[in-house]
Design a protein around this motif. Structure first.
Motif, PDB file in Angstrom:
ATOM      1  N   PHE A 141      11.213  -5.414  -3.577  1.00 40.49           N
ATOM      2  CA  PHE A 141      10.943  -6.621  -4.348  1.00 40.49           C
ATOM      3  C   PHE A 141       9.455  -6.984  -4.406  1.00 40.49           C
ATOM      4  O   PHE A 141       9.099  -7.997  -5.016  1.00 40.49           O
ATOM      5  N   THR A 142       8.591  -6.209  -3.803  1.00 35.77           N
ATOM      6  CA  THR A 142       7.164  -6.489  -3.894  1.00 35.77           C
ATOM      7  C   THR A 142       6.670  -6.144  -5.299  1.00 35.77           C
ATOM      8  O   THR A 142       7.150  -5.203  -5.923  1.00 35.77           O
ATOM      9  N   PRO A 143       5.686  -6.877  -5.822  1.00 33.08           N
ATOM     10  CA  PRO A 143       5.295  -6.698  -7.227  1.00 33.08           C
ATOM     11  C   PRO A 143       4.383  -5.512  -7.520  1.00 33.08           C
ATOM     12  O   PRO A 143       4.216  -5.145  -8.683  1.00 33.08           O
ATOM     13  N   GLN A 144       3.770  -4.903  -6.483  1.00 33.36           N
ATOM     14  CA  GLN A 144       2.827  -3.813  -6.718  1.00 33.36           C
ATOM     15  C   GLN A 144       3.281  -2.551  -5.966  1.00 33.36           C
ATOM     16  O   GLN A 144       2.928  -2.357  -4.798  1.00 33.36           O
ATOM     17  N   PRO A 145       4.055  -1.692  -6.598  1.00 31.94           N
ATOM     18  CA  PRO A 145       4.578  -0.509  -5.909  1.00 31.94           C
ATOM     19  C   PRO A 145       3.498   0.378  -5.292  1.00 31.94           C
ATOM     20  O   PRO A 145       3.680   0.879  -4.171  1.00 31.94           O
ATOM     21  N   ALA A 146       2.412   0.594  -6.003  1.00 34.52           N
ATOM     22  CA  ALA A 146       1.352   1.451  -5.463  1.00 34.52           C
ATOM     23  C   ALA A 146       0.754   0.835  -4.207  1.00 34.52           C
ATOM     24  O   ALA A 146       0.423   1.544  -3.246  1.00 34.52           O
ATOM     25  N   LYS A 147       0.622  -0.481  -4.204  1.00 31.11           N
ATOM     26  CA  LYS A 147       0.023  -1.170  -3.058  1.00 31.11           C
ATOM     27  C   LYS A 147       0.940  -1.098  -1.838  1.00 31.11           C
ATOM     28  O   LYS A 147       0.482  -0.808  -0.727  1.00 31.11           O
ATOM     29  N   ILE A 148       2.230  -1.334  -2.028  1.00 31.54           N
ATOM     30  CA  ILE A 148       3.117  -1.303  -0.870  1.00 31.54           C
ATOM     31  C   ILE A 148       3.256   0.116  -0.346  1.00 31.54           C
ATOM     32  O   ILE A 148       3.326   0.340   0.873  1.00 31.54           O
ATOM     33  N   ALA A 149       3.274   1.106  -1.239  1.00 30.63           N
ATOM     34  CA  ALA A 149       3.350   2.499  -0.790  1.00 30.63           C
ATOM     35  C   ALA A 149       2.122   2.853   0.047  1.00 30.63           C
ATOM     36  O   ALA A 149       2.230   3.535   1.075  1.00 30.63           O
ATOM     37  N   ALA A 150       0.965   2.385  -0.385  1.00 29.31           N
ATOM     38  CA  ALA A 150      -0.273   2.652   0.362  1.00 29.31           C
ATOM     39  C   ALA A 150      -0.249   1.971   1.726  1.00 29.31           C
ATOM     40  O   ALA A 150      -0.722   2.534   2.729  1.00 29.31           O
ATOM     41  N   GLU A 151       0.301   0.765   1.795  1.00 28.76           N
ATOM     42  CA  GLU A 151       0.368   0.058   3.069  1.00 28.76           C
ATOM     43  C   GLU A 151       1.359   0.716   4.024  1.00 28.76           C
ATOM     44  O   GLU A 151       1.090   0.823   5.231  1.00 28.76           O
ATOM     45  N   LEU A 152       2.490   1.152   3.505  1.00 26.35           N
ATOM     46  CA  LEU A 152       3.446   1.868   4.357  1.00 26.35           C
ATOM     47  C   LEU A 152       2.801   3.121   4.938  1.00 26.35           C
ATOM     48  O   LEU A 152       2.978   3.442   6.121  1.00 26.35           O
ATOM     49  N   ARG A 153       2.068   3.830   4.107  1.00 18.84           N
ATOM     50  CA  ARG A 153       1.378   5.050   4.546  1.00 18.84           C
ATOM     51  C   ARG A 153       0.307   4.725   5.590  1.00 18.84           C
ATOM     52  O   ARG A 153       0.199   5.402   6.621  1.00 18.84           O
ATOM     53  N   ARG A 154      -0.451   3.676   5.350  1.00 17.08           N
ATOM     54  CA  ARG A 154      -1.574   3.346   6.231  1.00 17.08           C
ATOM     55  C   ARG A 154      -1.127   3.002   7.646  1.00 17.08           C
ATOM     56  O   ARG A 154      -1.732   3.449   8.627  1.00 17.08           O
ATOM     57  N   VAL A 155      -0.044   2.209   7.774  1.00 15.51           N
ATOM     58  CA  VAL A 155       0.332   1.730   9.112  1.00 15.51           C
ATOM     59  C   VAL A 155       1.231   2.698   9.866  1.00 15.51           C
ATOM     60  O   VAL A 155       1.513   2.492  11.051  1.00 15.51           O
ATOM     61  N   THR A 156       1.702   3.750   9.197  1.00 17.00           N
ATOM     62  CA  THR A 156       2.536   4.754   9.862  1.00 17.00           C
ATOM     63  C   THR A 156       1.650   5.856  10.431  1.00 17.00           C
ATOM     64  O   THR A 156       0.744   6.340   9.752  1.00 17.00           O
ATOM     65  N   ARG A 157       1.912   6.263  11.660  1.00 15.52           N
ATOM     66  CA  ARG A 157       1.089   7.309  12.268  1.00 15.52           C
ATOM     67  C   ARG A 157       1.393   8.659  11.618  1.00 15.52           C
ATOM     68  O   ARG A 157       2.512   8.884  11.114  1.00 15.52           O
ATOM     69  N   PRO A 158       0.447   9.586  11.619  1.00 13.35           N
ATOM     70  CA  PRO A 158       0.738  10.945  11.149  1.00 13.35           C
ATOM     71  C   PRO A 158       1.911  11.537  11.924  1.00 13.35           C
ATOM     72  O   PRO A 158       1.957  11.467  13.155  1.00 13.35           O
ATOM     73  N   GLY A 159       2.887  12.064  11.219  1.00 18.92           N
ATOM     74  CA  GLY A 159       4.094  12.569  11.852  1.00 18.92           C
ATOM     75  C   GLY A 159       5.177  11.529  12.007  1.00 18.92           C
ATOM     76  O   GLY A 159       6.320  11.858  12.336  1.00 18.92           O
ATOM     77  N   GLY A 160       4.811  10.266  11.788  1.00 14.65           N
ATOM     78  CA  GLY A 160       5.799   9.191  11.838  1.00 14.65           C
ATOM     79  C   GLY A 160       6.614   9.151  10.559  1.00 14.65           C
ATOM     80  O   GLY A 160       6.392   9.919   9.616  1.00 14.65           O
ATOM     81  N   GLN A 161       7.551   8.232  10.504  1.00 15.37           N
ATOM     82  CA  GLN A 161       8.496   8.223   9.391  1.00 15.37           C
ATOM     83  C   GLN A 161       8.650   6.830   8.805  1.00 15.37           C
ATOM     84  O   GLN A 161       8.528   5.832   9.508  1.00 15.37           O
ATOM     85  N   ILE A 162       8.926   6.781   7.507  1.00 12.60           N
ATOM     86  CA  ILE A 162       9.371   5.546   6.873  1.00 12.60           C
ATOM     87  C   ILE A 162      10.825   5.738   6.443  1.00 12.60           C
ATOM     88  O   ILE A 162      11.255   6.859   6.160  1.00 12.60           O
ATOM     89  N   ALA A 163      11.570   4.644   6.406  1.00  7.93           N
ATOM     90  CA  ALA A 163      12.963   4.684   5.959  1.00  7.93           C
ATOM     91  C   ALA A 163      13.243   3.408   5.174  1.00  7.93           C
ATOM     92  O   ALA A 163      13.063   2.301   5.690  1.00  7.93           O
ATOM     93  N   LEU A 164      13.657   3.581   3.924  1.00  9.68           N
ATOM     94  CA  LEU A 164      13.892   2.453   3.031  1.00  9.68           C
ATOM     95  C   LEU A 164      15.323   2.486   2.507  1.00  9.68           C
ATOM     96  O   LEU A 164      15.887   3.553   2.267  1.00  9.68           O
TER      97      LEU A 164
END
Length: 292
Positions: A141-164
């Motif tokens: 529901f966030t209005p800027q998909p590119a921005k939220i994708a970049a933030e998810l990437r930034r705060v996740t460590r290399p080798g870490g995972q996101i799950a949506l």
């Protein structure tokens, strides 16, 4: 009478070309989102979806000591599950009342979880802070998909995972969004539909930078309510902020038309055997990806 013809540069300065993209008023959009999610009582709704929050989290790597972030956490459904598994958990949401409920909930269960109010598109955490970042029907529901994708990437460590977990356009919630779309004014220009997060090709494109091993699984969440379809609509109208605000934005006659269409939808997709209950199978897209 003599008329004056403006030079092309003068004409352009006074009137923008019709095909020029209109930048969305992000401040206004986010203020409206905050007011929407703070209305009603999402905590009541959250209790009705705890069953598939459990199912979702069972499939995630919740090892003791893992650093986990629940983005757009609401009242903490995912965060609480992770904390009970021994993870070090934080949660963030735009709605201050939901954060307050999440804090009370964690305290009542004796769990140490750091919940804070904040913008998912500007996460207040250092780079590579988390082993796992999760969101259930939140970041979509966030209005800027590119921005939220970049933030998810930034705060996740290399080798870490996101799950949506994201509702799909084809599923029940997507059809419900279609009903609202037929009755409400169009969304602000430049803001994509949240349902795009339930479309595999779109999500693949959004996560193409900084992520690998992007996987999609279509899951079904059974949403059960101890009352018939018409009362289920009233339940959402009372407690679910987006539904409450949708009705409030319409005059009485159009409210009745919206209610009628929502009751028809709930009735058509109701799979409950007991005529006094409502149960619908709502499809969502589970997305997992590994940070490069």
């Amino acid at each position: 009478m003599q008329t004056q013809t403006l030079a092309p540069t003068q004409q352009n300065s006074s009137t923008a070309p019709s095909d020029t993209p209109v930048a969305p008023d992000l401040g206004g959009i986010k203020a409206k989102q905050k007011a929407t999610w703070e209305s009603g009582d999402f905590g009541e709704i959250a209790r009705s979806i705890e069953n598939f929050a459990e199912q979702f989290m069972k499939r995630q790597p919740l090892r003791p000591g893992a650093r986990v972030l629940d983005v757009a956490c609401g009242t903490g459904n995912l965060a609480v599950i992770a904390a009970k598994k021994g993870c070090l958990v934080q949660g963030i949401d735009i709605a201050s009342n939901l954060i307050m409920q999440a804090r009370h909930r964690a305290a009542a269960e004796g769990l140490s979880i750091l919940f804070e109010e904040g913008d998912a598109e500007a996460l207040p955490y250092r780079d590579a802070s988390f082993d796992l970042v999760v969101s259930m029907f939140g970041v979509m529901f966030t209005p800027q998909p590119a921005k939220i994708a970049a933030e998810l990437r930034r705060v996740t460590r290399p080798g870490g995972q996101i799950a949506l977990a994201n509702w799909t356009p084809e599923g029940f919630i997507g059809k419900m969004f279609g009903v609202f779309k037929a009755h409400l004014p169009p969304p602000p220009a430049g803001v994509p539909s949240p349902m795009e997060w339930g479309m595999e090709p779109v999500v693949q494109t959004r996560l193409r930078q900084g992520f690998t091993n992007v996987r999609f699984t279509r899951e079904v969440a059974c949403m059960r309510y101890p009352f018939p379809p018409a009362e289920t609509v009233e339940y959402f109208r009372k407690y679910y902020g987006p539904t409450l605000k949708a009705f409030e934005s319409l005059p009485a006659t159009r409210q009745e038309a919206l209610r009628k269409d929502l009751v028809e939808l709930q009735t058509r997709y109701n799979i409950a055997v007991d005529p006094g209950t409502t149960e619908v199978a709502a499809e969502y897209l589970e997305v997992t990806a590994t940070r490069v």
